[in-house]
Design an enzyme around this catalytic site. Structure first.
Site, PDB file in Angstrom:
ATOM      1  N   ALA A  70      17.828 -14.188   3.823  1.00  0.00           N
ATOM      2  CA  ALA A  70      17.430 -13.160   4.681  1.00  0.00           C
ATOM      3  C   ALA A  70      18.099 -11.853   4.737  1.00  0.00           C
ATOM      4  O   ALA A  70      19.535 -11.878   5.039  1.00  0.00           O
ATOM      5  CB  ALA A  70      17.801 -13.607   6.560  1.00  0.00           C
ATOM      6  N   SER A  71      17.710 -10.689   4.410  1.00  0.00           N
ATOM      7  CA  SER A  71      18.531  -9.619   4.043  1.00  0.00           C
ATOM      8  C   SER A  71      19.191  -9.168   5.231  1.00  0.00           C
ATOM      9  O   SER A  71      18.981  -9.196   6.182  1.00  0.00           O
ATOM     10  CB  SER A  71      17.475  -8.476   3.414  1.00  0.00           C
ATOM     11  OG  SER A  71      16.746  -8.809   2.437  1.00  0.00           O
TER      12      SER A  71
END
Length: 399
Positions: A70-71
């Site tokens: 998850a950036s």
């Protein structure tokens, strides 16, 4: 007694923090205040979902980098700003991740738009599907597929965005991006990664922005190479078109060290990756050096950043960026220089120092990039700039 912020308040605090560091388009800001990131990260302490940090969602048993992340939210916001999606747009996302980015895109394009997201990993695609359904974004299409193939069934797309690192532009993507459409991707060349925003003009992609970033590389592209040095205690990362021979560099760190110092100074929090970027416009010897703690203990001169420092390599010699702290200049205490090893180490250190000086004279300069589909020969027509050949495309960089 201090009241604990609600998750909604934490979400708004995170967006406030991001907006304080960069201008956020109104549509991106609204989407980030609307979509609950915690719903896409089950099993994580919900409050952690609103820290500006990446979260691993699937580890990689065969390597140091996770298969999916998850950036970092601020990077998500930056790339969505580059994409400039509009209500009603048709969008393709490559790299489904948690599904959070697709939900943001769905908010931005609205009910008249369409979002398709693809991921090669079945677990990741399934996670994204469940999370999107649970958050009320059933209208997003999730496809388990090699992202290099895109999703031709829903093309053409007004916007395409990749959330995985790309070394090349796949042929399939050219056929799916509409004329005048925008493509934003973490693009890799010469050991660095930049989030590049490109607009299609016929058979040319034209850049209008580059931002520093880092992403897990996409599965299926192998244009990057690694050379082990110093018994595996140091590594060079370079492109397939570059003339790097690891056999010539086996003993490079046993040769005398030569240092060259520029007059360029940087602050403790000031990035200097712009030098790396600028050097790639003219110099085909630029690559990335990684030095482990064992190498440092073995006497190797400490690079500017041990895990990722720009270097230049020719034959059995190399040079890389180094720093020296000089407290006499407290606002910019670090002086920038170059360390050279090998028979041509002094000359390469001087060449790198020239790159440092050029960057120091104009630190905000960003090169222009155009990308053309590869035809098996040179790029058609006269080119104003420096050509970097890749497998499926040719990249042209110019000052």
């Amino acid at each position: 007694m201090t009241n604990t912020p609600t998750l909604g308040e934490r979400r708004n605090q995170l967006v406030d923090q991001i907006a304080s560091g960069r201008a956020l388009p109104a549509a991106v800001e609204k989407a980030m205040r609307t979509v609950a990131r915690d719903q896409f990260l089950p099993g994580l302490d919900p409050s952690r979902a609103y820290n500006d940090e990446a979260v691993s969602i699937k580890e990689n048993p065969e390597g140091p980098l996770p298969l999916s992340l998850a950036s970092v939210p601020s990077i998500v916001a930056m790339m969505l700003g580059q994409l400039d999606a509009q209500p009603g747009d048709r969008i393709l996302e490559v790299g489904a991740g948690t599904g959070y980015n697709a939900a943001l895109l769905a908010e931005i394009v609205g009910p008249d738009g369409a979002v398709t997201t693809v991921d090669i990993d079945s677990d990741v695609a399934l996670h994204a599907r469940h999370a999107l359904n649970g958050a009320g974004y059933e209208r997003v299409t999730v496809i388990e597929r090699d992202g290099l193939k895109g999703a031709p069934e829903n093309a053409p797309y007004d916007r395409m965005i990749a959330t995985v690192g790309l070394w090349d532009i796949p042929h399939a993507w050219w056929k799916q991006l509409a004329e005048g459409g925008r493509l934003v991707l973490p693009f890799r060349w010469r050991g660095q990664t930049r989030s590049v925003a490109l607009t299609r003009r016929g058979d040319t992609l034209v850049s209008d922005g580059m931002e520093l970033c880092g992403f897990v590389p996409i599965i299926g592209q192998d244009g990057e190479r690694t050379a082990e040095l110093f018994d595996g205690k140091a590594r060079l990362y370079y492109d397939q078109d570059q003339a790097v021979d690891s056999n010539l560099l086996n003993d490079v760190f046993s040769t005398p060290l030569h240092e060259v110092w520029s007059q360029v100074r940087v602050g403790s929090e000031e990035p200097f990756d712009g030098m790396w970027l600028r050097a790639t416009v003219t110099d085909d010897t630029v690559c990335r050096l990684e030095v482990t703690s064992e190498a440092l203990e073995g006497g190797v001169r400490r690079p500017a950043i041990p895990i990722r420092t720009p270097a230049i390599v020719v034959g059995g010699s190399l040079a890389y960026m180094i720093l020296l702290r000089e407290d006499a200049t407290p606002e910019q205490p670090w002086r920038v220089g170059a360390a050279g090893y090998g028979p041509d180490g002094p000359a390469l250190a001087s060449a790198l120092e020239a790159h440092i000086d050029a960057w120091g004279a104009d630190r905000k300069a960003v090169p222009a990039m155009t990308i053309h589909p590869a035809t098996g020969g040179p790029v058609d027509g006269p080119q104003e700039g420096h050509v970097i050949p890749k497998s499926e495309s040719s990249v042209v960089l110019a000052h």
